[in-house]
Design an enzyme around this catalytic site. Structure first.
Site, PDB file in Angstrom:
ATOM      1  N   TYR A  10      35.924  22.947  29.665  1.00 28.38           N
ATOM      2  CA  TYR A  10      37.000  23.503  30.498  1.00 28.38           C
ATOM      3  C   TYR A  10      36.560  24.851  31.061  1.00 28.38           C
ATOM      4  O   TYR A  10      36.217  25.759  30.308  1.00 28.38           O
ATOM      5  CB  TYR A  10      38.272  23.651  29.656  1.00 28.38           C
ATOM      6  CG  TYR A  10      39.426  24.308  30.371  1.00 28.38           C
ATOM      7  CD1 TYR A  10      39.661  24.074  31.728  1.00 28.38           C
ATOM      8  CD2 TYR A  10      40.290  25.153  29.698  1.00 28.38           C
ATOM      9  CE1 TYR A  10      40.733  24.677  32.379  1.00 28.38           C
ATOM     10  CE2 TYR A  10      41.365  25.756  30.338  1.00 28.38           C
ATOM     11  CZ  TYR A  10      41.571  25.517  31.685  1.00 28.38           C
ATOM     12  OH  TYR A  10      42.617  26.125  32.329  1.00 28.38           O
ATOM     13  N   ASN A  48      38.034  27.432  32.329  1.00 26.68           N
ATOM     14  CA  ASN A  48      38.665  28.679  31.897  1.00 26.68           C
ATOM     15  C   ASN A  48      38.227  29.091  30.487  1.00 26.68           C
ATOM     16  O   ASN A  48      38.447  30.224  30.081  1.00 26.68           O
ATOM     17  CB  ASN A  48      40.193  28.585  31.963  1.00 26.68           C
ATOM     18  CG  ASN A  48      40.732  29.189  33.258  1.00 26.68           C
ATOM     19  OD1 ASN A  48      39.996  29.846  33.996  1.00 26.68           O
ATOM     20  ND2 ASN A  48      42.012  28.984  33.524  1.00 26.68           N
ATOM     21  N   TYR A  49      37.618  28.160  29.742  1.00 32.74           N
ATOM     22  CA  TYR A  49      37.015  28.524  28.460  1.00 32.74           C
ATOM     23  C   TYR A  49      35.526  28.758  28.715  1.00 32.74           C
ATOM     24  O   TYR A  49      34.665  28.103  28.136  1.00 32.74           O
ATOM     25  CB  TYR A  49      37.194  27.406  27.435  1.00 32.74           C
ATOM     26  CG  TYR A  49      38.621  27.153  27.000  1.00 32.74           C
ATOM     27  CD1 TYR A  49      39.639  28.051  27.294  1.00 32.74           C
ATOM     28  CD2 TYR A  49      38.956  26.012  26.273  1.00 32.74           C
ATOM     29  CE1 TYR A  49      40.940  27.817  26.890  1.00 32.74           C
ATOM     30  CE2 TYR A  49      40.252  25.769  25.858  1.00 32.74           C
ATOM     31  CZ  TYR A  49      41.240  26.683  26.175  1.00 32.74           C
ATOM     32  OH  TYR A  49      42.524  26.442  25.759  1.00 32.74           O
TER      33      TYR A  49
HETATM   34  C1  LIG Z   1      43.384  35.201  24.543  1.00 32.49           C
HETATM   35  C2  LIG Z   1      43.178  34.244  25.671  1.00 32.49           C
HETATM   36  C3  LIG Z   1      43.996  33.135  25.795  1.00 32.49           C
HETATM   37  C4  LIG Z   1      43.812  32.226  26.824  1.00 32.49           C
HETATM   38  N1  LIG Z   1      44.646  31.156  26.953  1.00 32.49           N
HETATM   39  C5  LIG Z   1      44.504  30.318  27.988  1.00 32.49           C
HETATM   40  C6  LIG Z   1      45.398  29.234  28.207  1.00 32.49           C
HETATM   41  O1  LIG Z   1      46.359  29.047  27.463  1.00 32.49           O
HETATM   42  N2  LIG Z   1      45.177  28.416  29.248  1.00 32.49           N
HETATM   43  C7  LIG Z   1      44.137  28.614  30.121  1.00 32.49           C
HETATM   44  O2  LIG Z   1      43.999  27.854  31.073  1.00 32.49           O
HETATM   45  N3  LIG Z   1      43.281  29.616  29.941  1.00 32.49           N
HETATM   46  C8  LIG Z   1      43.439  30.475  28.911  1.00 32.49           C
HETATM   47  N4  LIG Z   1      42.573  31.510  28.756  1.00 32.49           N
HETATM   48  C9  LIG Z   1      41.447  31.638  29.685  1.00 32.49           C
HETATM   49  C10 LIG Z   1      41.844  32.384  30.927  1.00 32.49           C
HETATM   50  O3  LIG Z   1      42.714  31.617  31.696  1.00 32.49           O
HETATM   51  C11 LIG Z   1      40.605  32.677  31.752  1.00 32.49           C
HETATM   52  O4  LIG Z   1      39.772  33.539  31.033  1.00 32.49           O
HETATM   53  C12 LIG Z   1      40.943  33.284  33.097  1.00 32.49           C
HETATM   54  O5  LIG Z   1      39.820  33.214  33.940  1.00 32.49           O
HETATM   55  C13 LIG Z   1      41.397  34.710  32.951  1.00 32.49           C
HETATM   56  O6  LIG Z   1      41.837  35.236  34.162  1.00 32.49           O
HETATM   57  P1  LIG Z   1      41.743  36.819  34.374  1.00 32.49           P
HETATM   58  O7  LIG Z   1      42.220  37.113  35.734  1.00 32.49           O
HETATM   59  O8  LIG Z   1      42.382  37.504  33.243  1.00 32.49           O
HETATM   60  O9  LIG Z   1      40.235  36.956  34.204  1.00 32.49           O
HETATM   61  P2  LIG Z   1      39.047  37.801  34.996  1.00 32.49           P
HETATM   62  O10 LIG Z   1      38.055  38.082  33.927  1.00 32.49           O
HETATM   63  O11 LIG Z   1      39.584  38.928  35.766  1.00 32.49           O
HETATM   64  O12 LIG Z   1      38.484  36.713  35.994  1.00 32.49           O
HETATM   65  C14 LIG Z   1      37.927  35.478  35.581  1.00 32.49           C
HETATM   66  C15 LIG Z   1      36.990  34.934  36.671  1.00 32.49           C
HETATM   67  O13 LIG Z   1      37.703  34.763  37.898  1.00 32.49           O
HETATM   68  C16 LIG Z   1      37.195  35.640  38.914  1.00 32.49           C
HETATM   69  N5  LIG Z   1      38.361  36.213  39.604  1.00 32.49           N
HETATM   70  C17 LIG Z   1      39.313  36.995  39.055  1.00 32.49           C
HETATM   71  N6  LIG Z   1      40.244  37.285  39.960  1.00 32.49           N
HETATM   72  C18 LIG Z   1      39.892  36.672  41.101  1.00 32.49           C
HETATM   73  C19 LIG Z   1      40.474  36.610  42.401  1.00 32.49           C
HETATM   74  N7  LIG Z   1      41.614  37.234  42.672  1.00 32.49           N
HETATM   75  N8  LIG Z   1      39.850  35.907  43.356  1.00 32.49           N
HETATM   76  C20 LIG Z   1      38.682  35.274  43.096  1.00 32.49           C
HETATM   77  N9  LIG Z   1      38.087  35.294  41.879  1.00 32.49           N
HETATM   78  C21 LIG Z   1      38.686  35.989  40.891  1.00 32.49           C
HETATM   79  C22 LIG Z   1      36.384  36.661  38.163  1.00 32.49           C
HETATM   80  O14 LIG Z   1      35.389  37.210  38.976  1.00 32.49           O
HETATM   81  C23 LIG Z   1      35.840  35.861  37.006  1.00 32.49           C
HETATM   82  O15 LIG Z   1      34.748  35.098  37.425  1.00 32.49           O
HETATM   83  C24 LIG Z   1      42.758  32.434  27.748  1.00 32.49           C
HETATM   84  C25 LIG Z   1      41.942  33.550  27.620  1.00 32.49           C
HETATM   85  C26 LIG Z   1      42.140  34.464  26.609  1.00 32.49           C
HETATM   86  C27 LIG Z   1      41.250  35.658  26.496  1.00 32.49           C
END
Ligand SMILES: Cc1cc2nc3c(=O)[nH]c(=O)nc-3n(C[C@H](O)[C@H](O)[C@H](O)COP(=O)(O)OP(=O)(O)OC[C@H]3O[C@@H](n4cnc5c(N)ncnc54)[C@H](O)[C@@H]3O)c2cc1C
Ligand SMILES: *[C@@H]1O[C@H](CO)[C@@H](O)[C@H](O)[C@H]1NC(C)=O
Ligand SMILES: *[C@@H]1O[C@H](CO)[C@@H](O)[C@H](O)[C@H]1NC(C)=O
Ligand SMILES: *[C@@H]1O[C@H](CO)[C@@H](O)[C@H](O)[C@H]1NC(C)=O
Ligand SMILES: *[C@@H]1O[C@H](CO)[C@@H](O)[C@H](O)[C@H]1NC(C)=O
Ligand SMILES: *[C@@H]1O[C@H](CO)[C@@H](O)[C@H](O)[C@H]1NC(C)=O
Ligand SMILES: *[C@@H]1O[C@H](CO)[C@@H](O)[C@H](O)[C@H]1NC(C)=O
Ligand SMILES: *[C@@H]1O[C@H](CO)[C@@H](O)[C@H](O)[C@H]1NC(C)=O
Length: 532
Positions: A473, A475-476
């Site tokens: 997945y 997002n993981y």
């Molecule tokens: C504690 C925890 C629990 C989680 N639980 C879940 C869950 O229940 N379900 C699930 O699906 N996922 C889950 N995740 C995973 C999470 O969804 C992903 O890590 C997600 O990418 C985080 O988004 P962010 O904006 O916080 O991350 P960031 O680190 O800011 O971005 C992640 C990636 O996307 C890119 N990006 C960020 N913003 C944009 C933008 N606006 N446009 C284009 N690219 C961009 C970044 O460059 C990077 O490559 C979890 C993560 C953690 C740490």
């Protein structure tokens, strides 16, 4: 005064030249470029942080979720830009391109491999945390949400206006909307309403040329690609138009723990046959962790059977009595609460006001500060012997802060085409596994032993999980499954990890990338490559 001999000057000169051409020059020129491009009322200077600014570290660390990437040897950005206007983003893209700096886009900073704020080349972070407006339109059941909002903020704004609307998003409140939706996005409502990406109606994207595109002007291929193809490949998504979905005023939740001595393994074995076939209104997961037995203090494993149900306790009790009597669910195990309260509940947050959802730095007690994530998809039930092998690993000393999770699939996920969005893990999956190997600050000097545990556990599981490809997945995010050469991204190299995240959808992503960013400006270790 005698000047030093030339032979002593050479290394000094070389060092000066090296740092000049490698770091100082592009970054000074970049800053100069930015100040030229943004002027007058759109002044950008107080939104720019370099190491010379005293708040550089705090800005960097405030959206750095996994402390594994807070070490002194983690590469740091030359510059962090925290734009408040679209023109600031356009200027940053323009100047980064002009001066050959890579950019990393950060929304919530939860990327499991830190790709939004770590790069092994000179780079700039565009941190979108000021872009976090949330507009809820109850009547039309839609919302416009900017990428820098966190999920908790979004949910809070929905609940302010309606107790019977929700968004099918993740539980963890401080995840950024930008990265979450870009990577597919699953959560409590996904068996009923699909992934977050399935519920995107429109978006606003800034491309490599600074153009602002919406669904119509970007075209359907690109609009398809940004709803699960991963962030940081196609451009910067500024905002998303999202479909809100109906929920009852109260939902029902339970968490029922069973240890190995209480037949956890048999129950988990049964669960594999039952959970994926439950009605769409049920979300079902199991969380495994080690614990000391309350009887004799010996180490055991507890399986917490977790459910979230769009209905009442009585309905859920009768459903479970019919489908899963072995679990022995009782009325006392069940709690009715509003959807928004269930978000806190599932975050392990008890007796706190809803406003905690707005707190971007709050870490719930269940959040371990250092971790490595891996994922798997299961298509055939695993035997009790196989399950026992996995669970017994949790009693290893190194696994004390580790949890393993199973998330039941099925429901609407079986009925949405594998090609509807880039997210391909649909029909045929019983459940997804998340291996969340965690450790604490005092153990970080020994992080290698935790990474080794994560990798040997993953290799132990290979006979039991999806094959050809072994799906994962997005997002993981897990760089162990493959990564790009950051200087030269090839299709062949990217295809290795790409088909695990996207299966056949990978080629359509490459096609969309080639059209919108043929020079590969937006790139990272797992970004989609353009065809050359
Ligand atoms: C504690 C925890 C629990 C989680 N639980 C879940 C869950 O229940 N379900 C699930 O699906 N996922 C889950 N995740 C995973 C999470 O969804 C992903 O890590 C997600 O990418 C985080 O988004 P962010 O904006 O916080 O991350 P960031 O680190 O800011 O971005 C992640 C990636 O996307 C890119 N990006 C960020 N913003 C944009 C933008 N606006 N446009 C284009 N690219 C961009 C970044 O460059 C990077 O490559 C979890 C993560 C953690 C740490
Ligand atoms: C700012 O710069 C842009 C071009 O980069 C120019 O068109 C504009 O007139 C400038 N505005 C001010 C207030 O100087
Ligand atoms: C960082 O330092 C530079 C140079 O002193 C200054 O121009 C800029 O405004 C500072 N940034 C912030 C956010 O204060
Ligand atoms: C991150 O590292 C810095 C520098 O070592 C340290 O000051 C800070 O406390 C760390 N952050 C956390 C949350 O541990
Ligand atoms: C576990 O299973 C055994 C055999 O099926 C049964 O005898 C026992 O009562 C069960 N234990 C619990 C705690 O349910
Ligand atoms: C479990 O027992 C071990 C050893 O007896 C002890 O060090 C540890 O703190 C206990 N853990 C918990 C959560 O009570
Ligand atoms: C929701 O559940 C709470 C707690 O059980 C209860 O007080 C409330 O009346 C319920 N609301 C509805 C609309 O059923
Ligand atoms: C947010 O949470 C952090 C960490 O728990 C806490 O220190 C801080 O005071 C909270 N902020 C607000 C505004 O409540």
């Amino acid at each position: 005064m005698k000047s030093p001999p030339f032979s002593m000057l050479v290394p000094l000169l070389m060092a000066a030249l090296f740092s000049f051409s490698w770091a100082a020059l592009p970054h000074e020129n970049f800053l100069h470029c930015l100040s030229l491009r943004s002027n007058g009322s759109s002044s950008i200077s107080n939104l720019i942080f370099t190491r010379r600014n005293s708040s550089y570290e705090s800005v960097l660390e405030s959206r750095l979720w996994n402390l594994r990437f807070n070490s002194t040897d983690t590469p740091k950005p030359l510059v962090i830009v925290t734009p408040t206007q679209i023109s600031h983003i356009q200027a940053t893209i323009y100047c980064s391109r002009k001066h050959g700096l890579q950019t990393r886009i950060r929304s919530g900073g939860h990327d499991y491999e830190g790709l939004s704020f770590v790069a092994r080349v000179p780079f700039v972070i565009i941190d979108l945390f000021n872009f976090r407006s949330v507009d809820i339109d109850v009547e039309n059941r839609v919302a416009w949400v900017q990428s820098g909002a966190i999920l908790g903020e979004f949910y809070y704004r929905i609940a302010e206006k309606s107790t019977t609307l929700a968004f099918p998003g993740g539980v963890f409140h401080s995840i950024g909307v930008g990265g979450y939706i870009s990577g597919g996005g699953f959560g409590l409502l996904f068996r009923k309403h699909g992934t977050a990406g399935d519920n995107v109606l429109d978006a606003q994207l800034i491309d490599v040329n600074g153009r602002i595109l919406d669904r119509k002007s970007m075209g359907e291929d690109l609009f398809w690609a940004i709803r699960g193809g991963g962030g940081g490949s196609f451009g910067i998504v500024l905002a998303w138009k999202l479909r809100l979905v109906p929920v009852p005023a109260n939902v029902t939740v339970f968490t029922v723990g069973r240890t190995l001595e209480q037949n956890a393994t048999e129950l988990v074995h049964r669960w594999q046959y039952i959970a994926p076939n439950l009605p769409d209104d049920v979300y079902a997961s199991i969380q495994f962790r080690a614990m000391n037995s309350t009887q004799d203090g010996r180490k055991t494993v507890v399986a917490d059977f977790i459910a979230f149900f769009l209905g009442t306790t009585d309905e859920l009790l009768s459903l479970m009595e019919q489908r899963f009597p072995e679990l022995g669910l009782t009325k006392q195990d069940c709690t009715e609460m509003s959807w928004i309260e269930s978000i806190l509940y599932n975050n392990g947050i008890r007796n706190q006001p809803l406003e905690i959802l707005l707190n971007r730095t709050y870490r719930s007690p269940v959040n371990v500060p250092y971790y490595k994530i891996k994922s798997d998809y299961v298509k055939e039930p695993i035997s009790e012997i196989g399950l026992n092998g996995l669970l017994s690993r949790l009693t290893d000393e190194v696994a004390t802060s580790t949890v393993i999770l199973f998330f039941a699939y099925g429901g609407i996920m079986d009925r949405i085409s594998e090609h509807a969005t880039p997210f391909p893990h649909r029909a045929g999956n019983l459940y997804k596994i998340c291996y969340n190997t965690g450790w604490l600050a005092e153990d970080n000097v020994n992080s290698q032993k935790y990474l080794d545990w994560a990798r040997t556990t993953y290799s132990y599981m290979s006979p039991f999980v999806s094959k050809y490809p072994r799906e994962a997945y997005l997002n993981y995010r897990d760089l162990d499954i493959g990564s790009n050469n950051i200087h030269y991204t090839s299709y062949e190299q990217a295809h290795i990890w790409g088909r695990k995240y996207f299966k056949d959808n990978f080629d359509r992503l490459v096609h969309a990338k080639t059209k919108i960013d043929p020079q590969n400006f937006f790139r990272h270790e797992q970004s989609i490559p353009p065809l050359i």
